[in-house]
Scaffold this motif. Structure first.
Motif, PDB file in Angstrom:
ATOM      1  N   HIS A 198       0.840  -1.189   0.000  1.00 12.28           N
ATOM      2  CA  HIS A 198       0.000   0.000   0.000  1.00 12.28           C
ATOM      3  C   HIS A 198       0.881   1.247   0.000  1.00 12.28           C
ATOM      4  O   HIS A 198       1.920   1.303   0.672  1.00 12.28           O
ATOM      5  N   THR A 199       0.462   2.250  -0.740  1.00 13.65           N
ATOM      6  CA  THR A 199       1.155   3.528  -0.731  1.00 13.65           C
ATOM      7  C   THR A 199       0.670   4.357   0.452  1.00 13.65           C
ATOM      8  O   THR A 199      -0.292   4.000   1.131  1.00 13.65           O
ATOM      9  N   ASP A 253      -0.907   7.082   0.447  1.00 12.04           N
ATOM     10  CA  ASP A 253      -2.239   7.647   0.242  1.00 12.04           C
ATOM     11  C   ASP A 253      -3.314   6.584   0.103  1.00 12.04           C
ATOM     12  O   ASP A 253      -4.442   6.873  -0.301  1.00 12.04           O
ATOM     13  N   ASN A 312      -3.397   3.768  -1.869  1.00 16.16           N
ATOM     14  CA  ASN A 312      -3.467   2.971  -3.090  1.00 16.16           C
ATOM     15  C   ASN A 312      -2.640   1.698  -2.939  1.00 16.16           C
ATOM     16  O   ASN A 312      -1.826   1.566  -2.019  1.00 16.16           O
ATOM     17  N   GLN A 372      -0.140  -1.254  -4.898  1.00 16.59           N
ATOM     18  CA  GLN A 372       0.745  -1.492  -6.024  1.00 16.59           C
ATOM     19  C   GLN A 372       1.327  -2.896  -5.957  1.00 16.59           C
ATOM     20  O   GLN A 372       1.443  -3.490  -4.890  1.00 16.59           O
ATOM     21  N   TYR A 397      -2.122   1.353 -10.299  1.00 17.72           N
ATOM     22  CA  TYR A 397      -2.580   0.758  -9.053  1.00 17.72           C
ATOM     23  C   TYR A 397      -3.437  -0.474  -9.334  1.00 17.72           C
ATOM     24  O   TYR A 397      -3.987  -0.636 -10.418  1.00 17.72           O
ATOM     25  N   ASP A 415      -6.229  -3.549  -7.352  1.00 15.89           N
ATOM     26  CA  ASP A 415      -7.175  -3.734  -6.258  1.00 15.89           C
ATOM     27  C   ASP A 415      -6.506  -4.463  -5.107  1.00 15.89           C
ATOM     28  O   ASP A 415      -5.603  -5.287  -5.303  1.00 15.89           O
ATOM     29  N   ASP A 425      -4.191   5.782 -15.410  1.00 15.21           N
ATOM     30  CA  ASP A 425      -4.948   5.377 -14.228  1.00 15.21           C
ATOM     31  C   ASP A 425      -6.441   5.336 -14.486  1.00 15.21           C
ATOM     32  O   ASP A 425      -7.234   5.178 -13.551  1.00 15.21           O
TER      33      ASP A 425
END
Length: 1230
Positions: A370-371, A373, A375, A377, A398, A400, A840
């Motif tokens: 997870h980033t 913010d 999201n 990856q 990104y 799910d 995106d």
């Protein structure tokens, strides 16, 4: 998206049982793809287990114990299936009770190698009987009984427990099956079984145990018993036992690990069974015990984190990954002695070691992270050096959450899109390509259930399905999927999980059994060519009594239950084994449809072509001696002391006693060692007894080793058709009735000869559907003339005939050339199907960010098609062919706005174009509502919202006026409104830009008429003016207090608004009384009188206030002429001359000020200060208000003209002021 889990034999039971107590741990996370595919027979089963249990471990001895059993498999061949998996892990659901492994996108179960490790328990009867017999039947494979709400009934006796384990009372057959005592005793002497029993003395209070037996000629068995407190969700006591003689005796090991050490779980290295890790319970200490001599001695190492799960490397015995409670991933290269952090914010169960032959570096780690913010990856990096600089992102963009699966040759992900789900696959680490399902399948849910035969099995729940799924098969690359079977039934499992009724038969390539819903009925079908053709199962010709069964296809057939047991050491409702090809043992019924009543046990020894009934009640079945013998034990719902053995593929059964006292069997370890013939039964004699471990040496039931004369050949066939999957396969089997032991070099397949290709060796290609005549025709949505855009003029491509060969089918010649795609030259064609998107897939972007555009062309010569892209901001690019745009086209917008982005594809034969509208936004940092403080009733007034930084066309304004329940929505920053009623009215504006929303509120006084005066102050006030709203509010309150001292005007009728900027100025409002009973004219006269009094006081410098000690400020009247009373009635036409004179005088004054401003000191100071400020409109601000005033354009009087002139002067720079001098980003709109 509903989640499932594809479980492997290695973790199937421990996953199922753990969730029975997982409710007492964290269980709110949701995962969507299960890792790795299981080998047959469970690889096509997808499940989700979410069931909590509540019990009291400290209950009195007089009540029934709540004892839990988990079978822990880590590394060796599964005793049920004999399948040696390639991908080995030590991941346990107990290690991560928060996240059971389950699927949301792709049900790719992780390949887990089974070992002899197990975890077990025994319990009381269920607290509530299930309402459906189907649910009851599914539970028969489990020893532990739980009601749906997780409670147990501790008042049930042993008989009740046995009879009600399945949620219903047993049928007659469960207690009167004595027929086999006669049928199975055809031999003169019953062979004796050598057995020994060991009780785990002192552990009767422990309700949880882990058993490990590595096999591979090892005589060591480890057992970890624990007392798990369900109230606090942790282990409070533990005992470690070790046997070095195959389970004859056990030694308590607590002194070796520390008498006060509480152990929680046990792991064994899959590549070196001598290496063992034991975790301590983190509630007491966070440590790791390491043994290199099969648990004889241990070394303790402190941990700085709590291990939730472990994943061992498939080749390097000292390499392991550990997942912590705070979502951090660690790696160790010295078998847990030292740990190094790899990545933070990693999704549970979404990390994988490299795959041999595909990943270049053996220490590469695939993970889903997870980033900051939020999201998600797909990240890869090498374990020892996983710094930000060394991390790679194979998928651009990104994905799910819980959608990453690294499985065999494939990597699957799901991308976050609005509306339809989009899935991508990477084959052998190539670029990701979107998975192609039939155009209108429109999946609500998709699960990858198998990938281990060079193609992908996918279960898809389409838009019009609820409790069924369609089965799809892919090509070798996993991209193009075709329909194999519609409406495959799902069954509701424990905790409401769903299981797909699809079973892959072990040992027979391409053979599948599925339960299909047809209208209101469910029937069992079988295929021998991976779904190309399906047929019903022929029922047995006679029953156990020898009576004929009149069952005629297609009206009557045999139907099988296809549920797998959560416990890999209980066989479930169907069993097959690689080493025993053609033998299928299953629970089922005979009739028109599948039923869970009046079921029996059936066996087929010729791969499903014919069936025989072997038992009336359900049994657990295992294969001994590499499949040469079959052993059966009654379901664990009732105690037993006998087992049944058959050497002739279920035709005759011999009864053997393995215990002098009936035992509740919780599980069986079979064939854990390669060179010994030992089984270990786990269970208990009663609900209050100690754990019982019975070691059985079944070598005595074999009279000798098999010789060549003991074998015979068997030809695999499908209803007499010898060609199965394109070849004739001849197997070598032991002759029925020969009581000899198979050798370890026993060969199963004697020969395999390729067949001539026929139509049934080919399935429909992507875009084609099989019609009633058996031929494949294009679907209505598919254009068979479509050629890939990568096909350029002068090159060749394979043109589909509508058919493709079944994957792994070995047929040759015949119709192969007719059905094989034909090589043709690429035609020269115009571009068609041009599509423009952002990377995106969003239509918004932040100002200054890098926007990547992707251009896709369905048809056309990509090498000879020119691509032009106009970004809409005055810049454009052009590319000679589409290959230059594969990585995307990047652009940075320097201003905010809505941009029309146009793509054009053109060649000599034509062109195609497409348009995208991109919203480029700049974050809104401040919003200010500008409105007059006092307005005239029934007179339109302008209200303006000022946004900083300024935006155009990318901001939406929501205006909340008075008490309206719905806002007025505009794209403009101003609105006109008429207030019909007197009083104080609230106005709120909300400004929405991108993902941010800001608001400001003002209160406006509405009157029929009012009087106003402009005020100025002595210059010393400007020295203390910070020019902020709060300061203006406080000063306005002080001015109001000073004015009240020189007049007896009511406080509520006097309002003061201080303007922003310097020199400091203000406006005084005199409002009429709410109750105008004396008449309007008299009220107007009263306001005139009060105005005269205040003006006189101001002219005489009688109005002053103390700003701070020693600083007194004088208030002046700055009006050039006395402003008349402001009224809603236009009755001031007689003052036209006065207004004209006022304008002339004002113009002359402005000219003189401008001409001689260098000689006026305060003007110079004003100008110098103003140069450092930003422009801002001057407005009316009240006592508790920070809102600047807009121009009072609604006043049809001489004062209105005066205000306009002052406003004009402000705009020219004389009266400009700003509340802030900080730099504002440039967000100029286009």
């Amino acid at each position: 998206m509903e989640t499932w889990a594809g479980f492997c034999p290695g973790v199937h039971f421990s996953l199922g049982i753990w969730v029975l107590i997982a409710a007492h741990s964290l269980h709110n996370a949701k995962a969507e793809i299960s890792c790795a595919s299981c080998a047959s027979p469970v690889q096509l089963h997808v499940e989700e287990l979410q069931l909590g249990v509540s019990s009291d471990p400290t209950e009195e001895r007089g009540t029934l114990k709540n004892i839990r059993m988990e079978f822990r498999e880590l590394a060796v061949t599964d005793p049920n299936t004999g399948v040696d998996a390639e991908h080995e892990t030590g991941v346990s659901v107990e290690d991560d009770p928060q996240i059971p492994q389950h699927v949301g996108l792709v049900g790719v179960g992780a390949k887990e190698e089974a070992s002899g490790s197990s975890e077990f328990s025994h319990r009381g009867r269920e607290g509530a009987e299930p309402q459906q017999s189907e649910r009851s039947a599914r539970r028969r494979a489990r020893r532990s009984e739980f009601s749906e709400d997780g409670r147990t009934d501790r008042d049930a006796g042993p008989e009740d427990r046995g009879s009600l384990f399945d949620g219903h009372k047993p049928g007659r057959s469960e207690f009167r099956w004595n027929r086999d005592d006669v049928r199975g005793n055809n031999r003169q002497e019953e062979p004796k079984l050598s057995s020994s029993t060991f009780s785990l003395t002192g552990d009767s209070a422990h309700n949880h145990a882990v058993v490990y037996w590595s096999g591979l000629n090892s005589s060591v068995i480890l057992i970890l018993t624990k007392l798990y407190d369900f109230h606090i969700g942790s282990v409070t006591e533990s005992t470690l036992w070790r046997s070095s003689d195959y389970g004859s005796t056990y030694e308590r090991m607590n002194d070796r690990v520390g008498t006060k050490t509480v152990l929680s779980y046990l792991y064994v290295c899959p590549t070196n069974k001598r290496k063992i890790m034991v975790l301590t319970d983190p509630e007491f200490e966070s440590s790791l015990l390491i043994s290199s001599d099969e648990g004889a001695s241990y070394q303790k190492y402190r941990l700085t984190f709590y291990v939730l799960s472990l994943l061992f490397h498939h080749t390097e015995e000292d390499w392991a990954l550990a997942y912590s409670h705070d979502q951090k991933l660690y790696s160790s290269v010295d078998f847990g002695r030292k740990w190094q952090i790899i990545h933070e914010r990693v999704t549970p169960n979404r990390f994988y070691w490299s795959v041999s032959g595909l990943d270049k570096e053996p220490d590469l780690v695939h993970m889903e992270a997870h980033t900051a913010d939020g999201n998600v990856q797909y990240v890869t990096c090498r374990a020892p050096m996983c710094t930000e600089a060394n991390r790679n992102y194979p998928f651009p963009g990104y994905i799910d959450i819980s959608s990453l699966v690294v499985q065999d040759d494939y990597i699957f992900i799901q991308v976050p899109t609005s509306g339809r789900a989009t899935y991508y696959v990477s084959y052998k680490r190539d670029s990701f390509i979107q998975i192609k399902l039939p155009k209108y399948s429109l999946p609500k849910d998709l699960h990858i259930v198998s990938t281990d035969e060079k193609q992908v099995f996918a279960a898809v729940q389409e838009w019009n399905q609820n409790d069924t799924y369609n089965l799809y098969l892919s090509d070798t690359r996993g991209i193009y999927f075709t329909l194999a079977m519609e409406n495959v039934k799902t069954t509701r499992g424990l905790g409401g999980n769903q299981m797909l009724d699809l079973y892959e038969v072990a040992g027979i390539k391409g053979m599948l059994i599925a339960n299909k819903r047809q209208g209101s009925q469910v029937k069992t079908f079988v295929t021998y060519n991976k779904g190309r053709e399906w047929r019903l199962l022929q029922a047995p010709a006679s029953d156990l009594e020898g009576n004929d069964i009149h069952c005629i296809l297609p009206f009557c057939s045999l139907h099988l239950q296809l549920q797998m047991s959560e416990n890999p050491y209980l066989s479930g409702t169907i069993s097959t084994k690689n080493s025993a090809p053609g033998i299928i043992v299953a629970t089922g019924n005979i009739g028109a449809e599948l039923s869970y009543n009046n079921v029996g046990m059936f066996i087929s020894s010729d791969a499903g072509n014919s069936w025989r009934q072997i038992f009336e009640e359900e049994h657990n079945v295992w294969f001994l001696d590499r499949g040469g013998a079959i052993v059966a034990v009654k379901q664990p719902s009732v105690p037993t002391r006998h087992l049944w053995v058959s050497f002739d593929e279920g035709r005759q059964w011999t009864q053997h006693s393995f215990s002098s006292v009936p035992l509740f069997v919780d599980g069986v370890l079979v064939e854990a060692g390669a060179e010994n013939q030992i089984m270990t039964f786990f269970g208990h004699f009663s609900h209050r007894s100690e754990w019982q471990l019975i070691k059985i040496d079944y070598k005595s039931i074999f009279s000798r080793k098999c010789t060549e004369e003991d074998y015979q050949t068997w030809h695999l066939h499908n209803q007499g058709e010898p060609c199965v999957m394109g070849q004739k396969q001849i197997y070598m089997k032991r002759r029925p009735g020969n009581y000899c032991m198979l050798g370890k070099d026993y060969s199963r397949i004697l020969s395999a000869e390729s067949c001539i290709c026929r139509a049934h060796d080919f399935e429909c290609d992507y875009g084609y559907e099989r019609r009633g005549d058996g031929n494949c025709r294009p679907a209505f949505w598919f254009n068979p003339s479509t050629v890939s855009r990568s096909c350029s003029q002068g090159q060749n491509y394979l043109n589909s005939t509508g058919y493709r060969k079944v994957v792994l089918n070995n047929c040759t010649k015949g119709v192969k050339d007719m059905y094989t795609p034909r090589k043709q030259q690429c035609p020269n064609r115009p571009p068609k199907g041009l599509l423009l998107t952002t990377k995106d897939e969003k239509l918004t972007a932040n100002l200054g960010s890098n926007v990547t555009f992707l251009v896709h062309l369905d048809e056309g010569d990509s090498l000879r098609t020119n691509i032009q892209l106009d970004f809409g901001d005055g810049t454009a690019v052009s590319y000679s062919n589409l290959s230059w745009t594969e990585e995307g086209i990047r652009h940075v917008y320097k201003s905010a706005g809505i941009f029309r982005v146009t793509a054009l594809a053109e060649n000599t034969l034509g062109y195609d174009s497409t348009t995208l509208f991109l919203h480029v936004t700049c974050p809104v940092e401040h919003v200010r509502l500008l409105a007059p403080f006092v307005v005239i009733k029934n007179k339109e007034v302008n209200i303006t919202a000022v946004v900083l930084p300024s935006h155009s066309r990318t901001v939406t304004y929501f205006w909340w006026l008075d008490n309206n329940t719905e806002p007025v929505v505009t794209l403009d920053g101003s609105i006109a409104h008429t207030f019909p009623n007197d009083g104080m009215h609230s106005v709120t504006v909300q400004v929405a830009a991108a993902s941010s929303i800001l608001q400001d509120t003002r209160t406006i006084a509405v009157k029929e008429f009012f009087k106003s005066l402009l005020l100025s102050f002595s210059p010393n006030l400007d020295e203390f003016n910070p020019d902020i709203p709060e300061w203006r509010q406080d000063v306005g309150r002080v001015i109001k207090k000073a004015l009240l001292q020189v007049s007896d005007f009511p406080e509520e009728q006097l309002l003061v608004a201080v303007f922003p900027g310097v020199p400091t100025a203000a406006e005084l409002f005199l409002l009429p009384h709410k109750n105008q009973s004396e008449g309007k004219k008299k009220s107007e006269e009263g306001l005139e009188q009060v105005s005269d009094i205040i003006v006189n006081a101001l002219n005489q410098n009688l109005v002053e206030f103390e700003l701070k000690p020693g600083v007194r400020v004088i208030v002046y009247n700055t009006q050039l002429t006395l402003a008349p009373l402001v009224d809603s009635n236009p009755r001031h036409s007689s003052s036209a001359m006065l207004m004209l004179l006022s304008v002339v005088f004002l113009g002359l004054a402005v000219f003189l000020i401008y001409k001689f401003k260098r000689k006026i000191p305060w003007i110079n100071i004003y100008a110098e200060v103003n140069q450092e400020k930003e422009q801002e409109m001057i407005g009316s601000v009240g006592q508790a208000d920070s809102t600047p005033k807009i121009t009072l354009s609604e006043f049809p009087t001489s004062k209105e003209l005066l205000e306009k002139e002052l406003d004009a002067r402000v705009k020219r720079g004389v009266g400009n002021a700003c509340e802030s001098t900080r730099e504002i980003p440039n967000c100029t709109s286009v």
